[in-house]
Write an enzyme that holds these catalytic residues in place. Sequence first.
Site, PDB file in Angstrom:
ATOM      1  N   GLN A   1       3.884   1.546  -1.129  1.00 24.81           N
ATOM      2  CA  GLN A   1       4.537   1.657  -2.428  1.00 24.81           C
ATOM      3  C   GLN A   1       3.578   2.219  -3.474  1.00 24.81           C
ATOM      4  O   GLN A   1       3.980   3.003  -4.343  1.00 24.81           O
ATOM      5  CB  GLN A   1       5.083   0.296  -2.869  1.00 24.81           C
ATOM      6  CG  GLN A   1       6.158  -0.259  -1.955  1.00 24.81           C
ATOM      7  CD  GLN A   1       7.354   0.664  -1.854  1.00 24.81           C
ATOM      8  OE1 GLN A   1       8.049   0.908  -2.832  1.00 24.81           O
ATOM      9  NE2 GLN A   1       7.596   1.182  -0.663  1.00 24.81           N
TER      10      GLN A   1
ATOM     11  N   HIS B   1       1.168   4.332  -2.818  1.00 26.49           N
ATOM     12  CA  HIS B   1       1.095   5.771  -2.526  1.00 26.49           C
ATOM     13  C   HIS B   1       2.309   6.507  -3.084  1.00 26.49           C
ATOM     14  O   HIS B   1       2.168   7.591  -3.664  1.00 26.49           O
ATOM     15  CB  HIS B   1       1.004   6.013  -1.011  1.00 26.49           C
ATOM     16  CG  HIS B   1      -0.386   6.012  -0.495  1.00 26.49           C
ATOM     17  ND1 HIS B   1      -1.173   7.126  -0.455  1.00 26.49           N
ATOM     18  CD2 HIS B   1      -1.139   5.004   0.000  1.00 26.49           C
ATOM     19  CE1 HIS B   1      -2.355   6.822   0.050  1.00 26.49           C
ATOM     20  NE2 HIS B   1      -2.358   5.539   0.334  1.00 26.49           N
TER      21      HIS B   1
ATOM     22  N   HIS C   1       0.835  -1.208   0.000  1.00 20.66           N
ATOM     23  CA  HIS C   1       0.000   0.000   0.000  1.00 20.66           C
ATOM     24  C   HIS C   1       0.871   1.261   0.000  1.00 20.66           C
ATOM     25  O   HIS C   1       0.614   2.220  -0.740  1.00 20.66           O
ATOM     26  CB  HIS C   1      -0.917  -0.023   1.215  1.00 20.66           C
ATOM     27  CG  HIS C   1      -1.833   1.144   1.346  1.00 20.66           C
ATOM     28  ND1 HIS C   1      -2.853   1.398   0.448  1.00 20.66           N
ATOM     29  CD2 HIS C   1      -1.883   2.133   2.277  1.00 20.66           C
ATOM     30  CE1 HIS C   1      -3.496   2.496   0.824  1.00 20.66           C
ATOM     31  NE2 HIS C   1      -2.922   2.961   1.926  1.00 20.66           N
TER      32      HIS C   1
END
Length: 107
Positions: free
Chosen positions: A81, A83, A79
């Site tokens: 990564q 973002h 998650h």
Amino acid sequence: MAEEESMELISFGIVASAGQARSLAMEAIAQAREGDIEAARKTLEESREVGLQAHDEQTKLLSREASGDHVPVDVLLVHSQDHLMTSMLCQDLAEEIITLYERVAAK
């Protein structure tokens, strides 16, 4: 347990920095839309500086993995990564959009 907590903190740190970088990039686009190109470029630069914090954390994890210290991958890390990648893409697109607003304003 300390390893898991550490990875959680790293992941949350990446999410926080990347999220702030994305928000600043979107703010830069809004400033350009309002005609304030100088502020837009300044805000985009701030976005890139904040984004570097997330990128540095990612680089540390990659270096750990490359040196043989396996980094456990969980949903939170994936998650974070996502973002980071999204914020970097947003910055690149913001640069192009700001340039377009600048060109339109010059005509």
